[in-house]
Design a protein around this motif. Sequence first.
Motif, PDB file in Angstrom:
ATOM      1  N   SER A  83     -17.743 -42.398  24.977  1.00  0.00           N
ATOM      2  CA  SER A  83     -17.600 -42.011  26.415  1.00  0.00           C
ATOM      3  C   SER A  83     -16.137 -42.724  26.760  1.00  0.00           C
ATOM      4  O   SER A  83     -16.118 -43.863  27.017  1.00  0.00           O
ATOM      5  CB  SER A  83     -18.818 -42.597  27.374  1.00  0.00           C
ATOM      6  OG  SER A  83     -19.902 -42.272  26.626  1.00  0.00           O
ATOM      7  N   LEU A  84     -15.512 -41.769  27.232  1.00  0.00           N
ATOM      8  CA  LEU A  84     -14.030 -42.111  27.535  1.00  0.00           C
ATOM      9  C   LEU A  84     -13.558 -42.008  29.159  1.00  0.00           C
ATOM     10  O   LEU A  84     -13.989 -40.809  29.598  1.00  0.00           O
ATOM     11  CB  LEU A  84     -12.901 -41.293  26.755  1.00  0.00           C
ATOM     12  CG  LEU A  84     -11.655 -41.641  26.995  1.00  0.00           C
ATOM     13  CD1 LEU A  84     -10.985 -43.012  26.556  1.00  0.00           C
ATOM     14  CD2 LEU A  84     -10.495 -40.330  26.408  1.00  0.00           C
ATOM     15  N   VAL A  85     -13.337 -42.632  29.725  1.00  0.00           N
ATOM     16  CA  VAL A  85     -13.108 -43.155  31.413  1.00  0.00           C
ATOM     17  C   VAL A  85     -11.765 -42.213  31.369  1.00  0.00           C
ATOM     18  O   VAL A  85     -10.942 -42.555  30.777  1.00  0.00           O
ATOM     19  CB  VAL A  85     -13.093 -44.218  31.658  1.00  0.00           C
ATOM     20  CG1 VAL A  85     -12.388 -44.488  33.222  1.00  0.00           C
ATOM     21  CG2 VAL A  85     -14.221 -44.983  31.706  1.00  0.00           C
ATOM     22  N   ASN A  95      -7.033 -34.213  25.308  1.00  0.00           N
ATOM     23  CA  ASN A  95      -7.571 -32.894  25.646  1.00  0.00           C
ATOM     24  C   ASN A  95      -8.978 -33.187  26.170  1.00  0.00           C
ATOM     25  O   ASN A  95     -10.112 -33.523  25.288  1.00  0.00           O
ATOM     26  CB  ASN A  95      -7.567 -31.905  24.348  1.00  0.00           C
ATOM     27  CG  ASN A  95      -6.209 -31.523  23.965  1.00  0.00           C
ATOM     28  OD1 ASN A  95      -5.513 -30.998  24.657  1.00  0.00           O
ATOM     29  ND2 ASN A  95      -5.795 -32.030  22.757  1.00  0.00           N
ATOM     30  N   TRP A  96      -9.145 -32.948  27.414  1.00  0.00           N
ATOM     31  CA  TRP A  96     -10.452 -33.191  28.089  1.00  0.00           C
ATOM     32  C   TRP A  96     -11.496 -32.254  27.926  1.00  0.00           C
ATOM     33  O   TRP A  96     -11.192 -30.918  28.155  1.00  0.00           O
ATOM     34  CB  TRP A  96     -10.292 -33.366  29.485  1.00  0.00           C
ATOM     35  CG  TRP A  96      -9.311 -34.875  29.557  1.00  0.00           C
ATOM     36  CD1 TRP A  96      -8.073 -34.834  29.657  1.00  0.00           C
ATOM     37  CD2 TRP A  96      -9.774 -36.107  29.518  1.00  0.00           C
ATOM     38  NE1 TRP A  96      -7.549 -36.193  29.664  1.00  0.00           N
ATOM     39  CE2 TRP A  96      -8.537 -37.160  29.625  1.00  0.00           C
ATOM     40  CE3 TRP A  96     -10.913 -36.902  29.240  1.00  0.00           C
ATOM     41  CZ2 TRP A  96      -8.599 -38.384  29.523  1.00  0.00           C
ATOM     42  CZ3 TRP A  96     -10.868 -38.557  29.400  1.00  0.00           C
ATOM     43  CH2 TRP A  96      -9.692 -39.142  29.447  1.00  0.00           C
ATOM     44  N   ILE A  97     -12.728 -32.380  27.445  1.00  0.00           N
ATOM     45  CA  ILE A  97     -13.788 -31.448  27.326  1.00  0.00           C
ATOM     46  C   ILE A  97     -14.754 -31.385  28.546  1.00  0.00           C
ATOM     47  O   ILE A  97     -14.876 -30.196  29.179  1.00  0.00           O
ATOM     48  CB  ILE A  97     -14.587 -31.709  25.992  1.00  0.00           C
ATOM     49  CG1 ILE A  97     -13.591 -31.707  24.631  1.00  0.00           C
ATOM     50  CG2 ILE A  97     -15.509 -30.274  25.884  1.00  0.00           C
ATOM     51  CD1 ILE A  97     -12.534 -30.551  24.622  1.00  0.00           C
ATOM     52  N   GLY A  98     -15.255 -32.373  28.703  1.00  0.00           N
ATOM     53  CA  GLY A  98     -16.155 -32.491  30.027  1.00  0.00           C
ATOM     54  C   GLY A  98     -16.869 -33.748  30.297  1.00  0.00           C
ATOM     55  O   GLY A  98     -16.783 -34.756  29.301  1.00  0.00           O
ATOM     56  N   LYS A  99     -17.521 -33.750  31.454  1.00  0.00           N
ATOM     57  CA  LYS A  99     -18.027 -35.059  31.890  1.00  0.00           C
ATOM     58  C   LYS A  99     -19.274 -35.322  31.221  1.00  0.00           C
ATOM     59  O   LYS A  99     -19.965 -34.521  30.653  1.00  0.00           O
ATOM     60  CB  LYS A  99     -18.372 -35.003  33.338  1.00  0.00           C
ATOM     61  CG  LYS A  99     -17.467 -35.275  34.294  1.00  0.00           C
ATOM     62  CD  LYS A  99     -17.929 -35.556  35.685  1.00  0.00           C
ATOM     63  CE  LYS A  99     -16.701 -35.859  36.686  1.00  0.00           C
ATOM     64  NZ  LYS A  99     -17.150 -35.992  38.146  1.00  0.00           N
ATOM     65  N   LEU A 100     -19.703 -36.649  30.835  1.00  0.00           N
ATOM     66  CA  LEU A 100     -20.884 -37.226  30.335  1.00  0.00           C
ATOM     67  C   LEU A 100     -22.023 -37.804  31.070  1.00  0.00           C
ATOM     68  O   LEU A 100     -22.901 -38.084  30.804  1.00  0.00           O
ATOM     69  CB  LEU A 100     -20.483 -37.883  28.992  1.00  0.00           C
ATOM     70  CG  LEU A 100     -19.761 -37.337  28.027  1.00  0.00           C
ATOM     71  CD1 LEU A 100     -19.103 -38.158  26.929  1.00  0.00           C
ATOM     72  CD2 LEU A 100     -20.513 -36.052  27.330  1.00  0.00           C
ATOM     73  N   SER A 206     -17.175 -40.828  32.792  1.00  0.00           N
ATOM     74  CA  SER A 206     -16.837 -40.672  31.210  1.00  0.00           C
ATOM     75  C   SER A 206     -16.717 -39.217  30.976  1.00  0.00           C
ATOM     76  O   SER A 206     -17.797 -38.560  31.289  1.00  0.00           O
ATOM     77  CB  SER A 206     -17.952 -41.592  30.538  1.00  0.00           C
ATOM     78  OG  SER A 206     -17.855 -43.064  30.883  1.00  0.00           O
ATOM     79  N   TYR A 207     -15.945 -39.190  29.942  1.00  0.00           N
ATOM     80  CA  TYR A 207     -15.800 -37.792  29.416  1.00  0.00           C
ATOM     81  C   TYR A 207     -15.958 -37.741  27.769  1.00  0.00           C
ATOM     82  O   TYR A 207     -15.992 -38.977  27.340  1.00  0.00           O
ATOM     83  CB  TYR A 207     -14.469 -37.340  29.682  1.00  0.00           C
ATOM     84  CG  TYR A 207     -14.362 -36.917  31.095  1.00  0.00           C
ATOM     85  CD1 TYR A 207     -14.147 -35.374  31.457  1.00  0.00           C
ATOM     86  CD2 TYR A 207     -14.610 -37.807  32.118  1.00  0.00           C
ATOM     87  CE1 TYR A 207     -14.074 -35.044  32.692  1.00  0.00           C
ATOM     88  CE2 TYR A 207     -14.100 -37.486  33.519  1.00  0.00           C
ATOM     89  CZ  TYR A 207     -14.047 -36.209  33.975  1.00  0.00           C
ATOM     90  OH  TYR A 207     -13.961 -35.453  35.227  1.00  0.00           O
TER      91      TYR A 207
END
Length: 239
Positions: A83-85, A95-100, A206-207
């Motif tokens: 989980s990446l802030v 490359n951002w995919i979506g919120k977690l 987080s993403y």
Amino acid sequence: MKNALGFIILCASIVSVESSEVIVVTSNMAPYNYEEDGVIKGTSTGIVKMVLDRANIDHSIYIQPWARSYDMALRGENVLIYSLVRTPEREDKFNWIGKLDDSSSISFYKLSDRSEIVVNDLEDAKKYTIGVIRETMGHQLLRSKGFEEGINLFPVTRSEQGLNMLLSHRIDLVVYLESNFSSEIKLFGANSRLFEMTHPIYETASYMAFSRDSFKELVEKSIESYNQLVTEGVIDTFQ
């Protein structure tokens, strides 16, 4: 040279799979992602698996120290990290995919009985010694704000290292995401009443995100899959 060689060896040990398979990396951060009885679990892990399965993307998930996972995602090809802030400094690196999960504060924590420690802002915090997990958003932010490693900032590899240092009074503060602090304390085996939040540092969520050098098709398929699952109500619309 030594660090580069270590990275090559690490990748060689993990990437023993077909080149079409995505390597997914994370770390222990309950309740979002953690390993229990040899199985990688957590609310964020469940979302990541659903997204990649819906997109028909073959993948293998590995739990390792956060700094190692972060380095692989920064430098690797077709690596997915969670989980990446998400921060402005990281925006163009992934490359951002979506919120977690929903947004939560990253905050300082101290021992409840240490009334002499008072933190109202970051300048106050510089008077104290702080434990933080290496290359997390908290580590990177404090470093950028003038905190100095070995003086008032002490990076650790694993969560339990920082908590042990705090309980033994080797450091004054630790940095945690408020939404997972109680889970970390429970796994550590301590009483939550021993700890007290002193000051929030940053509000964030987080993403899941792909490394910058990932195939465009993988990124697009994952975003489409994520959005479909949100539309269907399988994944929550996080705030």
